[in-house]
Write an enzyme that holds these catalytic residues in place. Structure first.
Site, PDB file in Angstrom:
ATOM      1  N   ILE A  63       0.881  -1.471   0.078  1.00  0.00           N
ATOM      2  CA  ILE A  63       0.097  -0.108   0.025  1.00  0.00           C
ATOM      3  C   ILE A  63       0.857   1.108  -0.142  1.00  0.00           C
ATOM      4  CG2 ILE A  63      -2.204  -0.685   0.968  1.00  0.00           C
ATOM      5  CD1 ILE A  63      -1.270  -0.120   3.878  1.00  0.00           C
ATOM      6  N   GLY A  64       2.358   1.153   0.255  1.00  0.00           N
ATOM      7  CA  GLY A  64       2.987   2.294   0.325  1.00  0.00           C
ATOM      8  C   GLY A  64       4.499   2.041   0.224  1.00  0.00           C
ATOM      9  N   GLY A  66       8.178   3.621   2.110  1.00  0.00           N
ATOM     10  CA  GLY A  66       8.847   4.901   2.822  1.00  0.00           C
ATOM     11  C   GLY A  66      10.153   4.791   2.465  1.00  0.00           C
ATOM     12  N   GLY A  69      11.468   1.059   3.519  1.00  0.00           N
ATOM     13  CA  GLY A  69      10.889  -0.027   3.229  1.00  0.00           C
ATOM     14  C   GLY A  69       9.478   0.129   3.024  1.00  0.00           C
ATOM     15  N   GLU A  70       8.725  -0.955   2.609  1.00  0.00           N
ATOM     16  CA  GLU A  70       7.494  -0.879   2.173  1.00  0.00           C
ATOM     17  C   GLU A  70       6.374  -1.072   3.289  1.00  0.00           C
ATOM     18  OE1 GLU A  70       9.380  -3.687   1.084  1.00  0.00           O
ATOM     19  OE2 GLU A  70      10.285  -2.542  -0.516  1.00  0.00           O
ATOM     20  N   LYS A  84       4.293  -2.243   8.717  1.00  0.00           N
ATOM     21  CA  LYS A  84       5.391  -1.518   7.787  1.00  0.00           C
ATOM     22  C   LYS A  84       6.796  -2.100   8.138  1.00  0.00           C
ATOM     23  CE  LYS A  84       7.474   3.104   8.623  1.00  0.00           C
ATOM     24  NZ  LYS A  84       7.173   4.443   8.522  1.00  0.00           N
ATOM     25  N   ASP A 183       8.998  14.977  13.259  1.00  0.00           N
ATOM     26  CA  ASP A 183       9.190  14.911  11.932  1.00  0.00           C
ATOM     27  C   ASP A 183       7.518  14.887  11.330  1.00  0.00           C
ATOM     28  OD1 ASP A 183       9.893  14.464   9.403  1.00  0.00           O
ATOM     29  OD2 ASP A 183      10.173  12.213   9.627  1.00  0.00           O
TER      30      ASP A 183
END
Ligand SMILES: Nc1ncnc2c1ncn2[C@@H]1O[C@H](COP(=O)(O)OP(=O)(O)OP(=O)(O)O)[C@@H](O)[C@H]1O
Length: 337
Positions: A63-64, A66, A69-70, A84, A183
């Site tokens: 789904i995404g 970063g 990692g995925e 994550k 962040d």
């Protein structure tokens, strides 16, 4: 995310460093001379481990992605959750791994409607990769929403700003010490199916980009520069008002539909924000007067002049009420006509 204390260069910790790089002979010499390991690499971080048999990663849907990692949609005990992953090249550094797990312990204890809930880490012995499970937020990140939908109307933007401020207020009022996110960006704010925004991310970027794992170097490698408070960019001591600065830039984007200087290199932007006191423009057509006032307070160059999230919530609630009243008045005049 970090428990608040003014940030200075970390003290020297040769034994921790030697251990993290696997220099056993040097470790022995240091230990023989009374060296201590403040990072505690030998002490496994207490973190809720989930047996890998409870999650089938082969059924995972990407789904995404970063910087490290995925992120996958998986089923854990029949429930959809986000997994994550932190790739092994990053997670294999024991110093990073341990710091990351310690941070997870903190996140797992947090409970707030505007904070993404972390559920645990997959069985540490099973893989060099780290895999964390978190609640799944089906609408994705604020970054993606802004890219897809553009600017929000003022009522929606204020409601979203309140969501973020409430989540951040909870972090900053954490006991015994406040938690600084450090962040806060549109990529780290996610939306659930009911439209509620939640603050996410447990600071991997700060850990993994550090010169060493404890000397957090907030480099903004994934685009965080844009939201970085001037004092962080200048590498000065800082406190929780760095999150208030980032918050202001996010609210600014929600009214405008994205960053004003999209094309500009984020690091150059942060430099101008830090050394020339440059800030995004506040056109009167887009920004209601009380929002302009609030944003100017929140991105003030003096960190002590920025309001707390408690104060921001109070201001936003008044703005929200006024906007709703105006909306109602417009509606009733429509009905009368
Ligand atoms: N809990 C979640 N529920 C739904 N989608 C998620 C969740 N966590 C992450 N995502 C999706 O995966 C994308 C990547 O998330 P991730 O947190 O790995 O990276 P990032 O925040 O963009 O950067 P960084 O690597 O610096 O943390 C997000 O933009 C979002 O679309």
């Amino acid at each position: 995310m970090e428990v608040e204390r003014p940030y200075h260069s970390p003290p020297s910790k040769p034994l921790s460093d030697a251990r993290s790089f696997g220099h056993d002979d040097i470790c022995k010499i240091l230990e023989a001379h009374g060296g201590i390991d403040p990072v505690g690499l030998e002490t496994p971080a207490p973190c809720c481990e989930i047996p890998h048999t409870e999650v089938d990663m082969r059924e995972a849907t990407l789904i995404g992605e970063g910087a490290y990692g995925e992120v996958y949609l998986v089923k854990w005990r029949g429930t959809e959750v986000a997994a994550k992953t932190i790739r092994s090249s990053v997670a294999s550094n024991p110093l990073v791994r341990n710091k990351f797990l310690q941070e997870m312990v903190l996140w797992q204890r947090l409970r707030h409607p505007n904070i993404v809930e972390y559920l645990g880490v997959l069985d540490l012995k099973h893989s060099v990769r780290l895999i964390f499970l978190a609640e799944y937020l089906q609408n994705g990140s604020l970054y993606d929403i802004l890219r897809k939908k553009g600017r929000f109307d003022p009522v929606t933007a204020v409601a979203y700003a309140l969501d973020i401020a409430r989540g951040m207020n909870y972090l900053h009022r954490h006991k015994p010490r406040p938690i600084i996110h450090r962040d806060l960006t549109p990529r780290n704010i996610l939306q659930d199916g009911a439209g509620r925004l939640k603050v996410a991310d447990f600071g991997l970027s700060k850990i993994a980009q550090g010169k060493d794992a404890l000397g957090y170097k907030m480099t903004g490698g994934t685009g965080s520069y844009r939201y970085m408070a001037p004092e962080v960019y200048r590498r000065e001591s800082y406190g929780k008002s760095v999150d208030v600065f980032s918050f202001a830039l996010i609210v600014h984007e929600m009214f405008q539909g994205g960053p004003s200087n999209r094309g500009e290199d984020p690091e150059k932007l942060a430099d101008r924000q830090a050394y020339e006191n440059s800030r995004p423009p506040l056109s009167s057509i887009v920004y209601p007067e009380p929002i302009k006032k609030l944003l100017k307070e929140c991105w003030h160059k003096n960190p002590d002049s920025r309001p707390s999230f408690g104060e921001i919530i109070m201001q936003l609630e008044v703005i929200q009420e006024n906007l709703q009243q105006r909306r109602l008045m417009n509606c009733s005049s429509c009905v009368i006509m």
